[in-house]
Motif scaffolding. Structure first.
Motif, PDB file in Angstrom:
ATOM      1  N   PHE A 217      69.751  99.236  19.660  1.00 24.94           N
ATOM      2  CA  PHE A 217      69.222  98.549  18.485  1.00 24.94           C
ATOM      3  C   PHE A 217      70.318  98.412  17.438  1.00 24.94           C
ATOM      4  O   PHE A 217      71.326  99.118  17.463  1.00 24.94           O
ATOM      5  N   LEU A 218      70.101  97.487  16.512  1.00 23.92           N
ATOM      6  CA  LEU A 218      71.064  97.203  15.458  1.00 23.92           C
ATOM      7  C   LEU A 218      70.277  96.735  14.242  1.00 23.92           C
ATOM      8  O   LEU A 218      69.353  95.925  14.374  1.00 23.92           O
ATOM      9  N   ALA A 219      70.628  97.240  13.044  1.00 25.26           N
ATOM     10  CA  ALA A 219      69.835  96.930  11.851  1.00 25.26           C
ATOM     11  C   ALA A 219      70.708  96.554  10.681  1.00 25.26           C
ATOM     12  O   ALA A 219      71.816  97.065  10.507  1.00 25.26           O
ATOM     13  N   ASN A 220      70.201  95.627   9.888  1.00 22.63           N
ATOM     14  CA  ASN A 220      70.778  95.269   8.594  1.00 22.63           C
ATOM     15  C   ASN A 220      69.642  95.356   7.588  1.00 22.63           C
ATOM     16  O   ASN A 220      68.705  94.563   7.619  1.00 22.63           O
ATOM     17  N   ALA A 221      69.694  96.350   6.711  1.00 21.08           N
ATOM     18  CA  ALA A 221      68.546  96.663   5.854  1.00 21.08           C
ATOM     19  C   ALA A 221      68.320  95.652   4.743  1.00 21.08           C
ATOM     20  O   ALA A 221      67.211  95.538   4.229  1.00 21.08           O
ATOM     21  N   ASP A 222      69.373  94.917   4.306  1.00 20.53           N
ATOM     22  CA  ASP A 222      69.285  94.017   3.166  1.00 20.53           C
ATOM     23  C   ASP A 222      68.877  94.765   1.907  1.00 20.53           C
ATOM     24  O   ASP A 222      67.962  94.371   1.187  1.00 20.53           O
ATOM     25  N   LEU A 223      69.563  95.870   1.631  1.00 24.76           N
ATOM     26  CA  LEU A 223      69.372  96.561   0.360  1.00 24.76           C
ATOM     27  C   LEU A 223      69.958  95.704  -0.756  1.00 24.76           C
ATOM     28  O   LEU A 223      70.738  94.792  -0.511  1.00 24.76           O
ATOM     29  N   PRO A 224      69.593  95.990  -2.022  1.00 21.64           N
ATOM     30  CA  PRO A 224      70.063  95.134  -3.121  1.00 21.64           C
ATOM     31  C   PRO A 224      71.575  94.959  -3.209  1.00 21.64           C
ATOM     32  O   PRO A 224      72.045  93.950  -3.712  1.00 21.64           O
ATOM     33  N   ASP A 225      72.339  95.933  -2.714  1.00 23.80           N
ATOM     34  CA  ASP A 225      73.796  95.837  -2.804  1.00 23.80           C
ATOM     35  C   ASP A 225      74.417  95.341  -1.499  1.00 23.80           C
ATOM     36  O   ASP A 225      75.620  95.452  -1.307  1.00 23.80           O
ATOM     37  N   ARG A 226      73.607  94.774  -0.591  1.00 22.22           N
ATOM     38  CA  ARG A 226      74.124  94.284   0.678  1.00 22.22           C
ATOM     39  C   ARG A 226      73.619  92.874   0.923  1.00 22.22           C
ATOM     40  O   ARG A 226      72.572  92.482   0.417  1.00 22.22           O
ATOM     41  N   PRO A 227      74.357  92.102   1.727  1.00 23.62           N
ATOM     42  CA  PRO A 227      73.922  90.726   1.987  1.00 23.62           C
ATOM     43  C   PRO A 227      72.679  90.684   2.863  1.00 23.62           C
ATOM     44  O   PRO A 227      72.509  91.488   3.769  1.00 23.62           O
ATOM     45  N   GLY A 228      71.808  89.726   2.601  1.00 19.55           N
ATOM     46  CA  GLY A 228      70.598  89.555   3.401  1.00 19.55           C
ATOM     47  C   GLY A 228      70.772  88.402   4.375  1.00 19.55           C
ATOM     48  O   GLY A 228      71.828  87.788   4.450  1.00 19.55           O
ATOM     49  N   PRO A 229      69.747  88.032   5.115  1.00 19.87           N
ATOM     50  CA  PRO A 229      68.439  88.701   5.154  1.00 19.87           C
ATOM     51  C   PRO A 229      68.460  89.994   5.957  1.00 19.87           C
ATOM     52  O   PRO A 229      69.504  90.383   6.476  1.00 19.87           O
ATOM     53  N   ALA A 230      67.301  90.652   6.029  1.00 15.60           N
ATOM     54  CA  ALA A 230      67.204  91.888   6.793  1.00 15.60           C
ATOM     55  C   ALA A 230      66.910  91.577   8.254  1.00 15.60           C
ATOM     56  O   ALA A 230      66.165  90.644   8.569  1.00 15.60           O
ATOM     57  N   TYR A 231      67.515  92.358   9.139  1.00  9.61           N
ATOM     58  CA  TYR A 231      67.296  92.205  10.578  1.00  9.61           C
ATOM     59  C   TYR A 231      67.102  93.558  11.236  1.00  9.61           C
ATOM     60  O   TYR A 231      67.691  94.564  10.814  1.00  9.61           O
ATOM     61  N   LEU A 232      66.292  93.567  12.275  1.00  9.81           N
ATOM     62  CA  LEU A 232      66.259  94.652  13.247  1.00  9.81           C
ATOM     63  C   LEU A 232      66.312  94.002  14.625  1.00  9.81           C
ATOM     64  O   LEU A 232      65.440  93.205  14.972  1.00  9.81           O
ATOM     65  N   LEU A 233      67.351  94.318  15.382  1.00  9.23           N
ATOM     66  CA  LEU A 233      67.541  93.793  16.729  1.00  9.23           C
ATOM     67  C   LEU A 233      67.330  94.933  17.721  1.00  9.23           C
ATOM     68  O   LEU A 233      67.876  96.021  17.543  1.00  9.23           O
ATOM     69  N   VAL A 234      66.548  94.688  18.774  1.00  9.33           N
ATOM     70  CA  VAL A 234      66.232  95.728  19.748  1.00  9.33           C
ATOM     71  C   VAL A 234      66.404  95.172  21.156  1.00  9.33           C
ATOM     72  O   VAL A 234      65.978  94.046  21.443  1.00  9.33           O
ATOM     73  N   ALA A 235      67.019  95.975  22.031  1.00 10.38           N
ATOM     74  CA  ALA A 235      67.198  95.602  23.444  1.00 10.38           C
ATOM     75  C   ALA A 235      66.444  96.587  24.326  1.00 10.38           C
ATOM     76  O   ALA A 235      66.650  97.799  24.234  1.00 10.38           O
ATOM     77  N   ILE A 236      65.557  96.056  25.172  1.00  8.07           N
ATOM     78  CA  ILE A 236      64.842  96.874  26.150  1.00  8.07           C
ATOM     79  C   ILE A 236      65.354  96.485  27.533  1.00  8.07           C
ATOM     80  O   ILE A 236      65.106  95.376  28.011  1.00  8.07           O
ATOM     81  N   ARG A 237      66.078  97.387  28.177  1.00  8.78           N
ATOM     82  CA  ARG A 237      66.728  97.091  29.448  1.00  8.78           C
ATOM     83  C   ARG A 237      65.914  97.630  30.622  1.00  8.78           C
ATOM     84  O   ARG A 237      65.031  98.469  30.466  1.00  8.78           O
ATOM     85  N   CYS A 238      66.255  97.160  31.812  1.00  7.72           N
ATOM     86  CA  CYS A 238      65.518  97.578  33.007  1.00  7.72           C
ATOM     87  C   CYS A 238      65.819  99.029  33.375  1.00  7.72           C
ATOM     88  O   CYS A 238      65.010  99.686  34.043  1.00  7.72           O
ATOM     89  N   ALA A 239      66.986  99.545  32.941  1.00  4.92           N
ATOM     90  CA  ALA A 239      67.341 100.943  33.202  1.00  4.92           C
ATOM     91  C   ALA A 239      68.143 101.472  32.016  1.00  4.92           C
ATOM     92  O   ALA A 239      68.886 100.721  31.379  1.00  4.92           O
ATOM     93  N   PRO A 240      68.018 102.742  31.687  1.00  6.86           N
ATOM     94  CA  PRO A 240      68.767 103.305  30.561  1.00  6.86           C
ATOM     95  C   PRO A 240      70.277 103.211  30.778  1.00  6.86           C
ATOM     96  O   PRO A 240      70.773 103.421  31.885  1.00  6.86           O
ATOM     97  N   THR A 241      71.016 102.898  29.726  1.00  2.00           N
ATOM     98  CA  THR A 241      72.481 102.879  29.798  1.00  2.00           C
ATOM     99  C   THR A 241      73.067 104.257  29.545  1.00  2.00           C
ATOM    100  O   THR A 241      74.191 104.533  29.962  1.00  2.00           O
ATOM    101  N   LEU A 242      72.339 105.101  28.808  1.00  2.47           N
ATOM    102  CA  LEU A 242      72.778 106.439  28.411  1.00  2.47           C
ATOM    103  C   LEU A 242      74.008 106.393  27.512  1.00  2.47           C
ATOM    104  O   LEU A 242      74.695 107.404  27.343  1.00  2.47           O
ATOM    105  N   HIS A 243      74.278 105.229  26.895  1.00  2.65           N
ATOM    106  CA  HIS A 243      75.442 105.082  26.024  1.00  2.65           C
ATOM    107  C   HIS A 243      75.084 105.228  24.551  1.00  2.65           C
ATOM    108  O   HIS A 243      75.891 105.701  23.762  1.00  2.65           O
ATOM    109  N   HIS A 244      73.896 104.810  24.174  1.00  2.00           N
ATOM    110  CA  HIS A 244      73.535 104.788  22.750  1.00  2.00           C
ATOM    111  C   HIS A 244      72.126 105.342  22.611  1.00  2.00           C
ATOM    112  O   HIS A 244      71.923 106.548  22.571  1.00  2.00           O
ATOM    113  N   TYR A 245      71.162 104.479  22.526  1.00  2.00           N
ATOM    114  CA  TYR A 245      69.740 104.830  22.493  1.00  2.00           C
ATOM    115  C   TYR A 245      69.045 103.739  23.286  1.00  2.00           C
ATOM    116  O   TYR A 245      69.358 102.563  23.114  1.00  2.00           O
TER     117      TYR A 245
END
Length: 234
Positions: A24-52
């Motif tokens: 997953f990857l997130a951009n919160a878009d807090l007042p001191d950061r550029p927007g818009p806000a995003y949450l990106l999520v990847a659901i794979r067929c098998a765990p990569t065991l590299h991140h989450y």
């Protein structure tokens, strides 16, 4: 994972390369950061065991004037284009370990890309980390959670409030949060002294929203009045 800037026009296909080594990857878009806000999520067929490695996404929509839970898994019917509502987004892995976010609502696009389910949550309002296995809390997330608790009181006791709040634009719900929270800080020297950074951010957002979204600000004032009446009655 949180990043400072990602492109402003992502869809599942364009988001896929950004998730090459991530769950997953997130951009919160807090007042001191550029927007818009995003949450990106990847659901794979098998765990990569590299991140989450997410296997499920839980979120909320408004349907028939009521909040309804929804989920995305590898078995979900795709592609999906819809709106999502306010409240909690939770991503969970095969071990039932989760990472959570608080949102005021927005747009959701999900599709299968190279046998990976990619979900893109987009919002014109901040989308804040609420802790979990792989992340901390964004500044202000505790206040957003408390505000949503007050909203739930209004949902329970004010006739029609759930439909009105759920049918409001995300920026209106966010403005209501700013109005409600900044009023509490103005009444409390202790709150302002304990968190001057959040106090400054709230003042900045108040000025921005009133100038850039005056009609939304007016609508949000009515929402806050309903929330306040519930708290006084309780």
């Amino acid at each position: 994972m949180l990043v400072e800037r990602i492109p402003s026009d992502l869809d599942p296909v364009s988001a896929f390369p950004l998730l090459a080594d991530l769950g997953f990857l997130a951009n919160a878009d807090l007042p001191d950061r550029p927007g818009p806000a995003y949450l990106l999520v990847a659901i794979r067929c098998a765990p990569t065991l590299h991140h989450y490695d997410p296997e499920r996404i839980d979120y909320w929509v408004t349907a028939g004037g009521r909040g309804c839970p929804r989920e995305i898994t590898r078995e979900s019917r795709l592609p999906l284009e819809t709106t999502f509502s306010w409240g909690l987004i939770r991503i969970t892995d095969r071990l039932r370990i989760s990472n959570e976010y608080l949102t005021f609502g927005g747009r959701l696009a999900a599709d299968s890309v190279d046998d990976t389910v990619v979900a893109v949550f987009t919002s014109e309002a901040p989308l804040l980390r609420r802790g979990g296995h792989s992340q901390g809390w964004d500044h202000g997330a505790e206040c957003v959670g408390a505000f949503f608790g007050r909203v739930m009181l209004a949902v329970d006791y004010v006739p029609g409030f759930e439909s009105i709040f759920g049918g409001s634009r995300p920026i209106v719900r966010y403005a209501a949060f700013v109005i409600d929270t900044i009023a509490r800080y103005r009444r409390s020297v202790i709150l302002r002294a304990d968190d001057p950074g959040l106090w400054n951010a709230l003042e900045t957002e108040e000025r921005r929203l009133r100038a850039a979204h005056p009609s939304d600000w007016t609508t949000a004032l009515d929402l806050v009045a309903a929330i306040g009446s519930t708290i006084r009655a309780s």
